[in-house]
Design a protein around this motif. Structure first.
Motif, mmCIF file in Angstrom:
data_model
loop_
_atom_site.group_PDB
_atom_site.id
_atom_site.type_symbol
_atom_site.label_atom_id
_atom_site.label_comp_id
_atom_site.label_asym_id
_atom_site.label_seq_id
_atom_site.Cartn_x
_atom_site.Cartn_y
_atom_site.Cartn_z
ATOM 1 N N THR A 147 -8.687 45.746 49.651
ATOM 2 C CA THR A 147 -9.228 44.960 48.546
ATOM 3 C C THR A 147 -8.132 44.662 47.522
ATOM 4 N N LEU A 148 -8.298 43.560 46.817
ATOM 5 C CA LEU A 148 -7.356 43.197 45.774
ATOM 6 C C LEU A 148 -7.686 43.961 44.495
ATOM 7 N N ARG A 149 -6.675 44.122 43.679
ATOM 8 C CA ARG A 149 -6.933 44.706 42.364
ATOM 9 C C ARG A 149 -7.379 43.570 41.447
ATOM 10 N N SER A 150 -8.676 43.359 41.361
ATOM 11 C CA SER A 150 -9.210 42.242 40.589
ATOM 12 C C SER A 150 -9.686 42.642 39.214
ATOM 13 N N ARG A 151 -9.606 43.933 38.900
ATOM 14 C CA ARG A 151 -10.065 44.392 37.594
ATOM 15 C C ARG A 151 -9.180 43.820 36.502
ATOM 16 N N PRO A 152 -9.750 43.199 35.462
ATOM 17 C CA PRO A 152 -8.913 42.617 34.403
ATOM 18 C C PRO A 152 -8.141 43.684 33.649
ATOM 19 N N ARG A 161 -1.967 55.915 42.874
ATOM 20 C CA ARG A 161 -3.347 56.240 43.264
ATOM 21 C C ARG A 161 -4.198 54.979 43.384
ATOM 22 N N VAL A 162 -4.048 54.087 42.402
ATOM 23 C CA VAL A 162 -4.822 52.846 42.439
ATOM 24 C C VAL A 162 -4.398 51.988 43.628
ATOM 25 N N LEU A 163 -3.082 51.916 43.840
ATOM 26 C CA LEU A 163 -2.577 51.142 44.972
ATOM 27 C C LEU A 163 -3.103 51.711 46.286
ATOM 28 N N TRP A 164 -3.119 53.032 46.417
ATOM 29 C CA TRP A 164 -3.625 53.655 47.639
ATOM 30 C C TRP A 164 -5.079 53.275 47.885
ATOM 31 N N ARG A 165 -5.910 53.303 46.853
ATOM 32 C CA ARG A 165 -7.328 52.969 47.017
ATOM 33 C C ARG A 165 -7.507 51.529 47.480
ATOM 34 N N CYS A 166 -6.794 50.597 46.840
ATOM 35 C CA CYS A 166 -6.903 49.188 47.240
ATOM 36 C C CYS A 166 -6.373 48.975 48.651
ATOM 37 N N VAL A 223 -2.867 42.278 48.750
ATOM 38 C CA VAL A 223 -3.273 43.507 48.061
ATOM 39 C C VAL A 223 -2.173 43.965 47.113
ATOM 40 N N PHE A 224 -0.954 44.016 47.601
ATOM 41 C CA PHE A 224 0.168 44.486 46.782
ATOM 42 C C PHE A 224 0.482 43.494 45.664
ATOM 43 N N LEU A 225 0.480 42.221 45.979
ATOM 44 C CA LEU A 225 0.836 41.205 44.985
ATOM 45 C C LEU A 225 -0.255 40.981 43.948
ATOM 46 N N SER A 226 -1.434 41.584 44.126
ATOM 47 C CA SER A 226 -2.485 41.457 43.119
ATOM 48 C C SER A 226 -2.254 42.381 41.931
#
Length: 255
Positions: free
Chosen positions: A224-229, A214-219, A108-111
């Motif tokens: 979930t991974l941050r997969s948004r381009p 905020r984004v990191l907290w949600r993921c 999650v963090f490394l994404s």
């Protein structure tokens, strides 16, 4: 004498100081000997030996024989200390890589862009695995120092820097966002917009950091991974909200 190499704490700089601890010994190093030395120590700076020799000879110092004789053993001993620390750092980095490879939240963090292993490991260690500890983004932002402190009294309202925060987390977030501002074009654009609004460097970095936390907290909460381009061009502007800040005034910020 160590001017040929980029920094004193590099292995190649320390090895040179240990092999050639006096100006006279360093002066006798020519291109062929420098080539052999860099090859022996695995130098990867991609600078030709002739250039290294020229840099070295330009900055060589001189001293009385008695001074050189007294300083030579000290120089060697001083070079051994950071060399030992470099070895320890490599051991710790290897251990961090091993732990990240097995931690369930590491992907999650490394994404996230520019989230290196040290920042990821720091945030993982400080945040832990208990999601209830940070039930809202505001709770995590307060812990990382990204949320300012607001004080109101009558008609007076002050927004101040949050000193009571986890300094390790704050430092990790600052470095993470700083690297993104250098490497990710649309993050750099957001940083430059904040600077154009006369925000100090640290305030601009923390403003961006608050949004990314905020984004990191949600993921993290959703596993979930941050997969948004990553956006680019006109899409980048549409994807971003204005940076935190007020026209006509800014939160107090130390330095």
């Amino acid at each position: 004498m160590l001017h040929p190499f980029s920094s004193l704490d590099r292995d190649i700089s320390l090895a040179f100081l240990q092999d050639y601890p006096t100006p006279e010994q360093a002066r006798r190093v020519g291109p062929e000997r420098m080539k052999a030395f860099t090859g022996r120590h695995g130098y990867s700076g991609r600078t030709r030996p002739e250039v290294l020799v020229e840099r070295q000879r330009t900055h060589l110092l001189s001293a009385a024989p008695g001074t050189v004789a007294g300083k030579q053993p000290t120089a060697v001993l001083f070079a051994e200390q950071p060399a030992l620390l470099n070895d320890h750092i490599r051991i710790l980095n290897k251990r961090i890589d091993e732990l990240l490879a097995t931690h369930p939240d590491a992907p999650v963090f490394l994404s996230f862009p520019c989230m290196g292993r040290i920042c990821a490991a720091t945030l993982l260690a400080e945040m832990g695995e208990d999601r209830d500890r940070f039930p809202t983004p505001a709770a995590l932002m307060a812990e990382t120092g990204g949320a300012p402190v607001t004080r109101s009294s009558g008609r007076t309202r002050q927004v101040r820097f949050r000193y009571a925060a986890n300094k390790r987390m704050r430092h990790a977030v600052d470095w993470w966002v700083f690297n993104m501002a250098r490497e990710v074009p649309w993050v750099r654009e957001a940083y430059e917009q904040a600077r154009a609004r006369r925000q100090p460097h640290n305030l601009a970095i923390r403003g961006l950091g608050a949004r990314w936390v905020r984004v990191l907290w949600r993921c993290w909460q959703d596993h979930t991974l941050r997969s948004r381009p990553l956006p680019s061009g006109p899409a980048a502007s549409a994807d971003r909200a204005p940076l935190p800040g007020r026209r006509g005034g800014q939160p107090h910020h130390p330095g």
